[in-house]
Design a protein around this motif. Structure first.
Motif, PDB file in Angstrom:
ATOM      1  N   GLY A  67     -80.299 -64.872  57.789  1.00  0.00           N
ATOM      2  CA  GLY A  67     -81.441 -64.789  56.892  1.00  0.00           C
ATOM      3  C   GLY A  67     -80.957 -64.293  55.544  1.00  0.00           C
ATOM      4  N   PHE A  68     -81.897 -63.925  54.692  1.00  0.00           N
ATOM      5  CA  PHE A  68     -81.533 -63.430  53.364  1.00  0.00           C
ATOM      6  C   PHE A  68     -82.649 -62.558  52.824  1.00  0.00           C
ATOM      7  N   ILE A  69     -82.301 -61.773  51.827  1.00  0.00           N
ATOM      8  CA  ILE A  69     -83.285 -61.049  51.029  1.00  0.00           C
ATOM      9  C   ILE A  69     -82.960 -61.317  49.570  1.00  0.00           C
ATOM     10  N   ARG A  70     -83.963 -61.741  48.840  1.00  0.00           N
ATOM     11  CA  ARG A  70     -83.867 -61.816  47.375  1.00  0.00           C
ATOM     12  C   ARG A  70     -84.832 -60.769  46.845  1.00  0.00           C
ATOM     13  N   TYR A  71     -84.321 -59.914  45.987  1.00  0.00           N
ATOM     14  CA  TYR A  71     -85.081 -58.791  45.451  1.00  0.00           C
ATOM     15  C   TYR A  71     -85.393 -59.070  43.989  1.00  0.00           C
ATOM     16  N   TYR A  72     -86.685 -59.026  43.639  1.00  0.00           N
ATOM     17  CA  TYR A  72     -87.111 -59.272  42.273  1.00  0.00           C
ATOM     18  C   TYR A  72     -87.732 -58.003  41.708  1.00  0.00           C
ATOM     19  N   ALA A  76     -82.639 -57.492  39.479  1.00  0.00           N
ATOM     20  CA  ALA A  76     -82.780 -58.377  40.640  1.00  0.00           C
ATOM     21  C   ALA A  76     -81.459 -58.483  41.387  1.00  0.00           C
ATOM     22  N   GLY A  77     -81.532 -59.035  42.584  1.00  0.00           N
ATOM     23  CA  GLY A  77     -80.327 -59.250  43.362  1.00  0.00           C
ATOM     24  C   GLY A  77     -80.655 -59.942  44.666  1.00  0.00           C
ATOM     25  N   SER A  78     -79.628 -60.151  45.469  1.00  0.00           N
ATOM     26  CA  SER A  78     -79.822 -60.790  46.768  1.00  0.00           C
ATOM     27  C   SER A  78     -78.717 -60.349  47.714  1.00  0.00           C
ATOM     28  N   THR A  79     -78.933 -60.630  48.971  1.00  0.00           N
ATOM     29  CA  THR A  79     -77.873 -60.424  49.940  1.00  0.00           C
ATOM     30  C   THR A  79     -76.745 -61.395  49.622  1.00  0.00           C
ATOM     31  N   LYS A  80     -75.541 -61.045  50.044  1.00  0.00           N
ATOM     32  CA  LYS A  80     -74.385 -61.918  49.807  1.00  0.00           C
ATOM     33  C   LYS A  80     -73.604 -62.062  51.096  1.00  0.00           C
ATOM     34  N   GLY A  81     -73.549 -63.283  51.579  1.00  0.00           N
ATOM     35  CA  GLY A  81     -72.783 -63.583  52.779  1.00  0.00           C
ATOM     36  C   GLY A  81     -71.538 -64.359  52.431  1.00  0.00           C
ATOM     37  N   ASP A  82     -70.975 -65.002  53.438  1.00  0.00           N
ATOM     38  CA  ASP A  82     -69.732 -65.738  53.220  1.00  0.00           C
ATOM     39  C   ASP A  82     -69.936 -67.249  53.182  1.00  0.00           C
ATOM     40  N   VAL A 111     -80.708 -58.303  57.543  1.00  0.00           N
ATOM     41  CA  VAL A 111     -82.007 -58.556  56.922  1.00  0.00           C
ATOM     42  C   VAL A 111     -83.035 -57.580  57.487  1.00  0.00           C
ATOM     43  N   ARG A 112     -83.054 -57.429  58.804  1.00  0.00           N
ATOM     44  CA  ARG A 112     -83.988 -56.498  59.444  1.00  0.00           C
ATOM     45  C   ARG A 112     -83.773 -55.077  58.904  1.00  0.00           C
ATOM     46  N   SER A 113     -82.516 -54.651  58.813  1.00  0.00           N
ATOM     47  CA  SER A 113     -82.205 -53.305  58.304  1.00  0.00           C
ATOM     48  C   SER A 113     -82.658 -53.139  56.854  1.00  0.00           C
ATOM     49  N   GLY A 114     -82.459 -54.178  56.043  1.00  0.00           N
ATOM     50  CA  GLY A 114     -82.901 -54.126  54.655  1.00  0.00           C
ATOM     51  C   GLY A 114     -84.405 -54.007  54.527  1.00  0.00           C
ATOM     52  N   LEU A 115     -85.131 -54.721  55.374  1.00  0.00           N
ATOM     53  CA  LEU A 115     -86.593 -54.623  55.354  1.00  0.00           C
ATOM     54  C   LEU A 115     -87.059 -53.236  55.792  1.00  0.00           C
ATOM     55  N   ILE A 116     -86.424 -52.688  56.798  1.00  0.00           N
ATOM     56  CA  ILE A 116     -86.773 -51.337  57.246  1.00  0.00           C
ATOM     57  C   ILE A 116     -86.514 -50.335  56.127  1.00  0.00           C
ATOM     58  N   GLU A 117     -85.388 -50.470  55.460  1.00  0.00           N
ATOM     59  CA  GLU A 117     -85.081 -49.571  54.344  1.00  0.00           C
ATOM     60  C   GLU A 117     -86.128 -49.690  53.240  1.00  0.00           C
ATOM     61  N   PHE A 118     -86.553 -50.904  52.937  1.00  0.00           N
ATOM     62  CA  PHE A 118     -87.585 -51.096  51.913  1.00  0.00           C
ATOM     63  C   PHE A 118     -88.899 -50.449  52.340  1.00  0.00           C
ATOM     64  N   LEU A 119     -89.260 -50.581  53.601  1.00  0.00           N
ATOM     65  CA  LEU A 119     -90.470 -49.932  54.121  1.00  0.00           C
ATOM     66  C   LEU A 119     -90.359 -48.414  53.998  1.00  0.00           C
ATOM     67  N   GLU A 120     -89.208 -47.877  54.307  1.00  0.00           N
ATOM     68  CA  GLU A 120     -89.027 -46.422  54.307  1.00  0.00           C
ATOM     69  C   GLU A 120     -88.936 -45.825  52.904  1.00  0.00           C
ATOM     70  N   THR A 121     -88.432 -46.607  51.942  1.00  0.00           N
ATOM     71  CA  THR A 121     -88.176 -46.051  50.607  1.00  0.00           C
ATOM     72  C   THR A 121     -88.977 -46.689  49.478  1.00  0.00           C
ATOM     73  N   PRO A 125     -83.166 -52.414  48.778  1.00  0.00           N
ATOM     74  CA  PRO A 125     -82.310 -52.151  49.937  1.00  0.00           C
ATOM     75  C   PRO A 125     -80.829 -52.229  49.586  1.00  0.00           C
ATOM     76  N   ALA A 126     -80.024 -51.395  50.237  1.00  0.00           N
ATOM     77  CA  ALA A 126     -78.585 -51.355  49.973  1.00  0.00           C
ATOM     78  C   ALA A 126     -77.902 -52.680  50.262  1.00  0.00           C
ATOM     79  N   VAL A 127     -78.465 -53.476  51.161  1.00  0.00           N
ATOM     80  CA  VAL A 127     -77.862 -54.761  51.515  1.00  0.00           C
ATOM     81  C   VAL A 127     -77.980 -55.786  50.373  1.00  0.00           C
ATOM     82  N   VAL A 128     -78.824 -55.493  49.404  1.00  0.00           N
ATOM     83  CA  VAL A 128     -79.015 -56.382  48.243  1.00  0.00           C
ATOM     84  C   VAL A 128     -77.962 -56.053  47.191  1.00  0.00           C
ATOM     85  N   ARG A 129     -77.274 -57.079  46.724  1.00  0.00           N
ATOM     86  CA  ARG A 129     -76.243 -56.938  45.699  1.00  0.00           C
ATOM     87  C   ARG A 129     -76.771 -57.454  44.362  1.00  0.00           C
ATOM     88  N   GLY A 130     -76.118 -57.060  43.291  1.00  0.00           N
ATOM     89  CA  GLY A 130     -76.534 -57.443  41.944  1.00  0.00           C
ATOM     90  C   GLY A 130     -76.304 -58.869  41.604  1.00  0.00           C
TER      91      GLY A 130
END
Length: 130
Positions: A67-72, A76-82, A111-121, A125-130
């Protein structure tokens, strides 16, 4: 912890899904994954802080394995995979095709961890890169 407003399967007559707890968030993610098993394209959802207009907004892809997260927001930023940045990954957001570069896809647990972090804070999310 913040309340999240999630847009997944609503039509014009329905409101967003409000998520208040980690358990509710996990239940929603599991529901999306169960409902889209075997689909050609995985589902995408939109997430923001309930009652807050504007940013931050998360565009989230929820595939069975990736999956992915795009943060606006201001930054802004998004997750980065390979994946190949020149290839594309297709998701379906409320019956509409959404196309993202394949290199934003990461393991679904990230992705799940990033969503949980967003809910908590309520923060990026730390998983989102610039």
């Amino acid at each position: 912890m913040v309340e999240l407003a999630v847009w997944y399967d609503q039509d014009e007559d329905q409101d967003e899904i409000v998520v208040r707890t980690v358990d509710e968030l996990n239940t929603l993610i599991d529901r999306v994954l169960a409902e889209t098993t075997g689909h050609r394209c995985p589902a995408a959802i939109q997430v923001n802080i309930s009652g807050q207009d504007g940013f931050p907004i998360l565009e989230v892809g929820l595939g069975q394995d990736k999956g992915f997260i795009r943060y606006y927001a201001d930054v802004a930023g998004s997750t980065k995979g390979d994946g190949d940045p020149d290839a594309r990954a297709e998701y379906i957001y409320m019956s509409n095709l959404s196309v993202v570069p394949a290199d934003v896809e990461v393991d679904i647990q990230q992705v799940r961890s990033g969503l949980i972090e967003f809910l908590e804070t309520g923060k990026r999310p730390a998983v989102v890169r610039g």
